[in-house]
Design a protein around this motif. Structure first.
Motif, PDB file in Angstrom:
ATOM      1  N   GLY A  14     -38.114  36.399  26.180  1.00  0.00           N
ATOM      2  CA  GLY A  14     -38.767  36.120  27.447  1.00  0.00           C
ATOM      3  C   GLY A  14     -38.878  37.303  28.383  1.00  0.00           C
ATOM      4  N   THR A  15     -38.274  38.424  28.056  1.00  0.00           N
ATOM      5  CA  THR A  15     -38.342  39.630  28.881  1.00  0.00           C
ATOM      6  C   THR A  15     -39.363  40.590  28.282  1.00  0.00           C
ATOM      7  OG1 THR A  15     -36.015  39.370  29.477  1.00  0.00           O
ATOM      8  CG2 THR A  15     -37.021  41.517  29.895  1.00  0.00           C
ATOM      9  N   ILE A  16     -40.247  41.113  29.127  1.00  0.00           N
ATOM     10  CA  ILE A  16     -41.317  41.998  28.677  1.00  0.00           C
ATOM     11  C   ILE A  16     -40.877  43.448  28.855  1.00  0.00           C
ATOM     12  CG2 ILE A  16     -43.748  42.611  28.916  1.00  0.00           C
ATOM     13  CD1 ILE A  16     -43.260  39.772  27.940  1.00  0.00           C
ATOM     14  N   PHE A  17     -40.973  44.215  27.782  1.00  0.00           N
ATOM     15  CA  PHE A  17     -40.701  45.650  27.803  1.00  0.00           C
ATOM     16  C   PHE A  17     -41.996  46.388  27.477  1.00  0.00           C
ATOM     17  CE2 PHE A  17     -36.726  43.590  26.815  1.00  0.00           C
ATOM     18  CZ  PHE A  17     -35.776  44.296  27.543  1.00  0.00           C
ATOM     19  N   GLU A  18     -42.212  47.527  28.122  1.00  0.00           N
ATOM     20  CA  GLU A  18     -43.398  48.338  27.882  1.00  0.00           C
ATOM     21  C   GLU A  18     -42.984  49.782  27.635  1.00  0.00           C
ATOM     22  OE1 GLU A  18     -46.711  48.083  30.482  1.00  0.00           O
ATOM     23  OE2 GLU A  18     -46.421  45.952  30.935  1.00  0.00           O
ATOM     24  N   THR A  19     -43.704  50.423  26.747  1.00  0.00           N
ATOM     25  CA  THR A  19     -43.483  51.840  26.487  1.00  0.00           C
ATOM     26  C   THR A  19     -44.733  52.409  25.839  1.00  0.00           C
ATOM     27  OG1 THR A  19     -41.973  53.457  25.516  1.00  0.00           O
ATOM     28  CG2 THR A  19     -42.520  51.535  24.184  1.00  0.00           C
ATOM     29  N   TYR A  20     -44.814  53.733  25.767  1.00  0.00           N
ATOM     30  CA  TYR A  20     -45.954  54.383  25.137  1.00  0.00           C
ATOM     31  C   TYR A  20     -45.765  54.443  23.629  1.00  0.00           C
ATOM     32  CZ  TYR A  20     -47.328  55.899  29.819  1.00  0.00           C
ATOM     33  OH  TYR A  20     -47.709  55.928  31.131  1.00  0.00           O
ATOM     34  N   GLU A  21     -46.886  54.397  22.929  1.00  0.00           N
ATOM     35  CA  GLU A  21     -46.824  54.437  21.472  1.00  0.00           C
ATOM     36  C   GLU A  21     -46.296  55.775  20.974  1.00  0.00           C
ATOM     37  OE1 GLU A  21     -49.678  53.401  17.628  1.00  0.00           O
ATOM     38  OE2 GLU A  21     -50.555  53.755  19.615  1.00  0.00           O
ATOM     39  N   LYS A  22     -46.629  56.848  21.682  1.00  0.00           N
ATOM     40  CA  LYS A  22     -46.160  58.162  21.249  1.00  0.00           C
ATOM     41  C   LYS A  22     -44.639  58.275  21.370  1.00  0.00           C
ATOM     42  CE  LYS A  22     -46.453  60.651  25.645  1.00  0.00           C
ATOM     43  NZ  LYS A  22     -46.963  61.865  26.310  1.00  0.00           N
ATOM     44  N   ILE A  61     -31.702  50.033  22.621  1.00  0.00           N
ATOM     45  CA  ILE A  61     -32.460  50.602  21.504  1.00  0.00           C
ATOM     46  C   ILE A  61     -33.751  51.248  21.997  1.00  0.00           C
ATOM     47  CG2 ILE A  61     -33.742  49.969  19.420  1.00  0.00           C
ATOM     48  CD1 ILE A  61     -31.555  47.894  18.878  1.00  0.00           C
ATOM     49  N   LEU A  62     -34.408  50.625  22.983  1.00  0.00           N
ATOM     50  CA  LEU A  62     -35.617  51.231  23.544  1.00  0.00           C
ATOM     51  C   LEU A  62     -35.289  52.546  24.253  1.00  0.00           C
ATOM     52  CD1 LEU A  62     -38.653  50.900  23.984  1.00  0.00           C
ATOM     53  CD2 LEU A  62     -38.142  49.642  26.080  1.00  0.00           C
ATOM     54  N   PHE A  63     -34.134  52.604  24.900  1.00  0.00           N
ATOM     55  CA  PHE A  63     -33.715  53.866  25.522  1.00  0.00           C
ATOM     56  C   PHE A  63     -33.451  54.932  24.466  1.00  0.00           C
ATOM     57  CE2 PHE A  63     -30.433  56.694  27.285  1.00  0.00           C
ATOM     58  CZ  PHE A  63     -31.105  57.146  28.410  1.00  0.00           C
ATOM     59  N   TYR A  64     -33.075  54.512  23.265  1.00  0.00           N
ATOM     60  CA  TYR A  64     -32.893  55.451  22.158  1.00  0.00           C
ATOM     61  C   TYR A  64     -34.200  56.178  21.850  1.00  0.00           C
ATOM     62  CZ  TYR A  64     -32.652  56.776  17.203  1.00  0.00           C
ATOM     63  OH  TYR A  64     -32.741  57.447  16.017  1.00  0.00           O
ATOM     64  N   TYR A  65     -35.315  55.464  21.894  1.00  0.00           N
ATOM     65  CA  TYR A  65     -36.616  56.096  21.675  1.00  0.00           C
ATOM     66  C   TYR A  65     -37.029  56.942  22.874  1.00  0.00           C
ATOM     67  CZ  TYR A  65     -37.269  52.983  17.656  1.00  0.00           C
ATOM     68  OH  TYR A  65     -37.139  52.339  16.460  1.00  0.00           O
ATOM     69  N   GLN A  66     -36.812  56.421  24.069  1.00  0.00           N
ATOM     70  CA  GLN A  66     -37.266  57.119  25.269  1.00  0.00           C
ATOM     71  C   GLN A  66     -36.464  58.382  25.552  1.00  0.00           C
ATOM     72  OE1 GLN A  66     -36.877  53.953  28.105  1.00  0.00           O
ATOM     73  NE2 GLN A  66     -38.902  53.098  27.666  1.00  0.00           N
ATOM     74  N   LEU A  77     -42.537  55.894  20.524  1.00  0.00           N
ATOM     75  CA  LEU A  77     -41.995  55.299  19.310  1.00  0.00           C
ATOM     76  C   LEU A  77     -42.289  56.136  18.079  1.00  0.00           C
ATOM     77  CD1 LEU A  77     -43.024  51.585  19.977  1.00  0.00           C
ATOM     78  CD2 LEU A  77     -40.910  52.739  20.637  1.00  0.00           C
ATOM     79  N   ASP A  78     -43.361  56.935  18.132  1.00  0.00           N
ATOM     80  CA  ASP A  78     -43.743  57.735  16.965  1.00  0.00           C
ATOM     81  C   ASP A  78     -42.754  58.856  16.667  1.00  0.00           C
ATOM     82  OD1 ASP A  78     -45.945  56.153  16.688  1.00  0.00           O
ATOM     83  OD2 ASP A  78     -47.313  57.511  17.740  1.00  0.00           O
ATOM     84  N   GLN A  79     -41.781  59.086  17.566  1.00  0.00           N
ATOM     85  CA  GLN A  79     -40.796  60.140  17.314  1.00  0.00           C
ATOM     86  C   GLN A  79     -39.886  59.800  16.140  1.00  0.00           C
ATOM     87  OE1 GLN A  79     -39.292  61.975  21.273  1.00  0.00           O
ATOM     88  NE2 GLN A  79     -39.700  59.835  21.738  1.00  0.00           N
ATOM     89  N   PHE A  80     -39.731  58.499  15.869  1.00  0.00           N
ATOM     90  CA  PHE A  80     -38.867  58.058  14.772  1.00  0.00           C
ATOM     91  C   PHE A  80     -39.688  57.154  13.849  1.00  0.00           C
ATOM     92  CE2 PHE A  80     -36.303  58.776  18.537  1.00  0.00           C
ATOM     93  CZ  PHE A  80     -35.344  59.657  18.071  1.00  0.00           C
ATOM     94  N   PRO A  81     -40.528  57.728  13.015  1.00  0.00           N
ATOM     95  CA  PRO A  81     -41.437  56.911  12.186  1.00  0.00           C
ATOM     96  C   PRO A  81     -40.732  56.122  11.096  1.00  0.00           C
ATOM     97  CG  PRO A  81     -41.596  59.231  11.590  1.00  0.00           C
ATOM     98  CD  PRO A  81     -40.716  59.171  12.800  1.00  0.00           C
ATOM     99  N   GLU A  82     -39.473  56.441  10.809  1.00  0.00           N
ATOM    100  CA  GLU A  82     -38.773  55.712   9.749  1.00  0.00           C
ATOM    101  C   GLU A  82     -38.151  54.414  10.249  1.00  0.00           C
ATOM    102  OE1 GLU A  82     -35.810  58.180  11.895  1.00  0.00           O
ATOM    103  OE2 GLU A  82     -37.842  58.465  11.110  1.00  0.00           O
TER     104      GLU A  82
END
Length: 442
Positions: A64-72, A111-116, A74-79
């Motif tokens: 129920g919580t909405i998170f937003e981020t840029y696609e680029k 986990i999202l902060f891991y990408y950011q 997430l592309d830092q960790f393609p695996e």
């Protein structure tokens, strides 16, 4: 009288305006033409495809919580699951134009902060180690250099990798649902736990107490009733000792079991019996306070039943996870008790009618303050001045707010969250999406 320009002069003016690029839709002498058409400049530009790819925003719906981020980002960790478009496409909802992920929102925030942050990973305090480890496995984050992952591995319960005799015995001891005999074994253990605690309670009755029977017996011999209690208690302790010995032998890691909470409870349940027996028979110091304190620990056997009751385990885990908040709340209670005790002592010491105050010192006033805060009010100590009565009223209100309103949401909400996770994880054959659906409906 004004005269119009000569025709030759007018022609020169028109030629000059054409040479300067002026529009002929407007008369040079200020009279606009009818049916004039205004041409607006065209500001439309072709979309910048490079900008769209690098700045494309993705939405994720997590519980129920909405998170937003840029696609680029997430592309830092393609695996990983989010970094690979093919893997995350499985969770895409075209009707809402977002990804719906069946995971814990607090764990997903980390986990999202891991990408950011380009690789910084930290486990939230509100997420248990095994839950966070499961989420990392779901998102395919496998770098074990992170301290939080090492902490999760340390918290992980050891298990047998091969199906052998020791693993079957351990599963028989730990998992009552592994078979009919394992269930019977767990029921017998629970019955003996309750029965041994009942013996401990009945031994304190005057007609069954050891001291009374010694006074009424010849040469200090114990009565048959006391001997019967001792035999029954010995039978229960023998069963608990055998169970503890089997768990030590067949545990995947002996040291892990000995220092685990359940291992310590098993040890505490059987040690008082042997210590008391040794001291009474060989030392003869039955009246020592130390022996009486050791006997009190027999009541801790009741905690052994939490091994077979998941609700108690979830509650204990909820209290353990909220220990920092409860510790801060305890400090607030101590401060409030000291303040109200000080105010009450000085308010009651100003009695001018010759009466003696019941509050002889500030430490003595602690009793009244605590009893008032928990809204018990025995009435053995009461204020008599107007200021003391007002302080007592405010003390009761503060006690209700601090002791009931604050800790209840902290523990209860976290208990509900953990219980939902337990309900979702109890289904062994359920997929992750089905578990998330159970958690949402429970």
């Amino acid at each position: 009288m004004m005269h119009s320009l000569a025709p030759r002069t007018k022609v020169r003016v028109l030629e000059r305006m054409r040479s300067n690029g002026s529009s002929s839709d407007e008369d040079p002498f200020g009279s606009p033409r009818k049916n004039k058409r205004v041409i607006q400049p065209n500001y439309w530009k072709a979309p910048d495809t490079t900008y769209d790819v690098n700045k494309r925003r993705l939405k994720f719906n997590v519980s129920g919580t909405i998170f937003e981020t840029y696609e680029k980002t997430l592309d830092q960790f393609p695996e990983t699951t989010l970094g690979c478009p093919l893997l995350r496409r499985e969770f895409y909802d075209a009707s809402n134009n977002m990804y719906i992920l069946p995971c814990d929102k607090f764990a997903f925030d980390a986990i999202l902060f891991y990408y950011q942050s380009n690789g910084i990973l930290s486990r939230p305090e509100t997420v248990a180690g095994d839950v966070f480890r499961e989420e990392l496995r779901f998102f395919r984050i496998k770098d074990h250099r992170f301290p939080c992952l090492e902490e999760c591995e340390n918290e992980k319960e050891p298990c047998y990798e091969e199906d052998n005799f020791k693993s079957k015995v351990w599963d028989f001891l730990e998992n009552p649902s592994s078979g009919i005999w394992a269930k019977i074994f767990s029921y017998v253990t629970m019955f003996l736990i309750v029965f041994s605690v009942a013996i401990y309670l009945l031994e304190t009755l005057p007609e069954f107490s050891n001291t009374a029977n010694r006074e009424n017996s010849v040469e200090g011999s114990k009565s048959s009733v006391v001997t019967s209690w001792f035999i029954l208690d010995t039978a229960c302790i023998s069963w608990f000792s055998l169970e503890y010995l089997l768990r030590i032998i067949f545990a995947p890691s002996t040291w892990w079991f000995v220092k685990s909470p359940f291992g310590l409870l098993d040890l505490i349940a059987i040690c008082p019996f042997y210590i008391t027996l040794l001291v009474e028979d060989y030392v003869g110091l039955d009246s020592l306070v130390v022996i009486r304190v050791i006997r009190i620990t027999k009541s801790l056997r009741l905690f052994k039943i939490s091994r077979y009751y998941a609700g108690l385990q979830v509650f204990g885990r909820a209290v353990h996870d909220c220990r920092d908040k409860l510790r801060a709340l305890g400090m607030c209670v101590i401060i409030v008790v000291i303040l109200f005790s000080s105010f009450m002592f000085f308010a009651e010491s100003t009695m001018g009618n010759g009466d003696t105050s019941q509050f002889r010192s500030i430490p003595d006033t602690f009793w009244y303050t605590i009893i008032t805060m928990v809204t018990v009010g025995y009435g053995d100590v009461v204020p008599k001045t107007v200021a003391g009565k007002i302080l007592g009223s405010y003390c009761a209100l503060c006690g209700v707010i601090i002791l009931y309103c604050f800790p209840t949401p902290i523990v209860v909400l976290h208990f509900n969250k953990l219980y939902k996770e337990y309900v979702a994880s109890s289904g062994q054959n359920m997929s992750k999406e089905e578990k998330a659906l159970v958690m949402a409906r429970s």
